[in-house]
Design an enzyme around this catalytic site. Structure first.
Site, PDB file in Angstrom:
ATOM      1  N   ILE A  15      -0.720 -12.944 -11.376  1.00 33.60           N
ATOM      2  CA  ILE A  15       0.472 -12.920 -12.233  1.00 33.60           C
ATOM      3  C   ILE A  15       0.766 -14.332 -12.731  1.00 33.60           C
ATOM      4  CG2 ILE A  15       2.967 -12.521 -12.238  1.00 33.60           C
ATOM      5  CD1 ILE A  15       2.525 -10.129 -10.386  1.00 33.60           C
ATOM      6  N   CYS A  89       6.506 -18.265  -7.627  1.00 30.13           N
ATOM      7  CA  CYS A  89       5.594 -17.127  -7.797  1.00 30.13           C
ATOM      8  C   CYS A  89       4.589 -17.026  -6.655  1.00 30.13           C
ATOM      9  CB  CYS A  89       4.870 -17.306  -9.142  1.00 30.13           C
ATOM     10  SG  CYS A  89       3.722 -16.006  -9.558  1.00 30.13           S
ATOM     11  N   ALA A  90       4.400 -18.118  -5.894  1.00 27.25           N
ATOM     12  CA  ALA A  90       3.380 -18.100  -4.833  1.00 27.25           C
ATOM     13  C   ALA A  90       3.695 -16.981  -3.844  1.00 27.25           C
ATOM     14  CB  ALA A  90       3.345 -19.439  -4.116  1.00 27.25           C
ATOM     15  N   GLY A  91       2.702 -16.160  -3.550  1.00 21.70           N
ATOM     16  CA  GLY A  91       2.943 -15.071  -2.604  1.00 21.70           C
ATOM     17  C   GLY A  91       1.644 -14.579  -1.994  1.00 21.70           C
ATOM     18  N   ILE A  92       1.730 -14.127  -0.756  1.00 22.19           N
ATOM     19  CA  ILE A  92       0.557 -13.574  -0.080  1.00 22.19           C
ATOM     20  C   ILE A  92       0.927 -12.280   0.627  1.00 22.19           C
ATOM     21  CG2 ILE A  92      -0.555 -15.814   0.303  1.00 22.19           C
ATOM     22  CD1 ILE A  92       0.443 -15.674   3.241  1.00 22.19           C
ATOM     23  N   GLN A 151       4.003  -3.434   5.595  1.00 19.93           N
ATOM     24  CA  GLN A 151       4.532  -4.645   4.951  1.00 19.93           C
ATOM     25  C   GLN A 151       5.915  -5.052   5.467  1.00 19.93           C
ATOM     26  OE1 GLN A 151       4.079  -4.131   0.572  1.00 19.93           O
ATOM     27  NE2 GLN A 151       2.478  -5.662   0.852  1.00 19.93           N
ATOM     28  N   TYR A 154       6.064  -8.676   4.405  1.00 20.67           N
ATOM     29  CA  TYR A 154       6.140  -8.875   2.945  1.00 20.67           C
ATOM     30  C   TYR A 154       7.464  -8.318   2.394  1.00 20.67           C
ATOM     31  CZ  TYR A 154       4.408  -8.731  -1.922  1.00 20.67           C
ATOM     32  OH  TYR A 154       4.231  -8.908  -3.276  1.00 20.67           O
ATOM     33  N   GLY A 185       6.340  -3.982  -9.930  1.00 19.93           N
ATOM     34  CA  GLY A 185       5.739  -2.863  -9.212  1.00 19.93           C
ATOM     35  C   GLY A 185       4.291  -3.215  -8.921  1.00 19.93           C
TER      36      GLY A 185
END
Ligand code: CAA
Length: 248
Positions: A15, A89-92, A151, A154, A185
Site C-alpha cells: 500500500i 503506514c508501516a505494518g506487519i 489476529q 494485529y 479491507g
C-alpha cells in the site's frame, strides 16, 4: 501542486508504494522509511520509482524503536525539510490463534503497528504545532474494527491506532493539524498473498465485490485527507473495504 514534505513509514510496502507514488505525483516531497535497506532492496525500489518519474527519498528507521525514530527525524528534517504530512503506514502480521501465540509475535506486531505511532509522531508533532499545520494519516484496518481469526495482536494494534487517532485529533484541532485513520479491507498486497490459500479464497468469496481491493483505492483517500483544505475532517476513520463491513 504543493511541495510539502510527506513522510510515509513503510512506504516501500504494497500500500505504501502507491501512497508514495500518488503523493509524489501531486508534488509532495516524499520520504519513505525502511528497516533494512539491503534486505528490502530499497535502492532498487527507489530506482524503479525514478523510472516512473517519481523522486522519492528513503531513510533507514526501525519504527518500533524510539531512538531510531529520533535519529530518522533529525536526518529527514535536515536533508529534506520539516515534515508536514505524516502517513503511519508501516505494518506487519504475525498471525496465529492466541492459544498458540508466542510473546515475540505479540510484541513484534504491537511494536511495529502501534508503538510506532507514538515513536514516529512524537518526533514531528511539536513542529507541526509551532508551524500551525499538519496532516497525519494512520493506516488502520478492517480487522481492527471487526477482529479476525488469528489476529488478536494485529486487531488490537489496529484498533489501538484509531484510539490514538481520535485522541491526537482532539489535542491538535486548534493547531490546524488533522489526524485521521483509514481502515482498508482486504487489499491485494504481499500481506494478503501470505494468507493460507484456502482461507484467502474463502475470504474473497465472502466479499460483496467478490475481489480484493487495490493499493490505489487506499492512496486516493490519503491524498484527499492530506490536502490543505481538508481541515475539518478530523479524528475520522474512513473504511475502504468494498462494502465488506458497513456501519453507521
Ligand atoms: N474464518 C473462519 N474460520 C477460520 C478462519 C476464518 N478467517 N481462519 C481459521 N479458521 C478456522 C479453520 O477453518 C479451522 O477450522 P476447523 O478446525 O474446523 O478445520 C480452524 O479455524 C483452525 O484453523 P487452521 O487449521 O488454519 O489453524 P492454524 O493454527 O494452522 O492457523 C490461522 C490459524 C493463523 C488463523 C490461519 O488460519 C490464518 O492465517 N488465517 C488467516 C488470518 C487472516 O485473515 N489474516 C489476515 C491477514 S491480511 C491483513 O491483516 C490485512 C488487513 O488489514 C485486512
Amino acid at each position: 501542486m504543493t511541495n510539502r514534505v510527506a513522510l510515509v513509514t513503510g512506504g516501500n510496502g504494497g500500500i505504501g508504494t502507491e501512497i508514495c507514488r500518488q503523493l509524489a505525483a501531486a508534488g509532495y516531497r516524499v520520504v519513505t522509511t525502511c528497516v533494512d535497506p539491503d534486505k528490502e532492496k530499497i535502492r532498487e525500489w527507489q530506482a524503479a520509482r525514478k523510472s516512473e518519474g517519481y523522486d522519492i527519498h528513503w531513510v533507514q528507521c526501525d519504527v518500533s524503536d524510539f531512538e531510531s525514530c529520533r535519529q530518522m527525524a533529525q536526518k529527514v528534517e535536515a536533508e529534506v525539510g520539516p515534515v508536514e504530512i505524516l502517513v503511519n503506514c508501516a505494518g506487519i502480521t504475525r498471525d496465529s490463534f492466541l492459544h498458540k501465540m508466542d510473546k515475540a509475535n505479540w510484541d513484534a506486531v504491537i511494536g511495529v503497528n502501534l508503538n510506532s505511532a507514538f515513536n514516529v509522531t512524537r518526533q514531528f508533532i511539536q513542529g507541526m504545532r509551532e508551524r500551525g499545520f499538519g496532516r497525519i494519516v494512520n493506516i488502520s484496518s478492517i480487522n481492527g474494527q471487526t477482529g479476525q481469526f488469528g489476529q488478536t495482536n494485529y486487531s488490537a494494534s489496529k484498533a489501538g491506532l484509531h484510539g490514538f487517532t481520535m485522541a491526537l485529533a482532539k489535542e491538535s484541532a486548534r493547531k490546524n493539524i488533522t489526524v485521521n485513520s483509514i481502515a482498508p479491507g482486504y487489499i491485494e498486497t504481499e500481506m494478503t498473498a501470505a494468507i493460507p490459500e484456502d482461507v484467502r479464497n474463502e475470504i474473497i468469496k465472502s466479499l460483496p465485490s467478490g475481489r480484493l481491493g487495490q493499493p490505489h483505492d487506499i492512496a486516493r483517500v490519503v491524498l484527499f485527507l492530506v490536502a490543505d483544505d481538508a481541515d475539518y475532517i478530523n479524528g475520522a476513520l474512513i473504511p475502504v473495504n468494498g462494502a465488506q463491513f458497513c456501519s453507521f
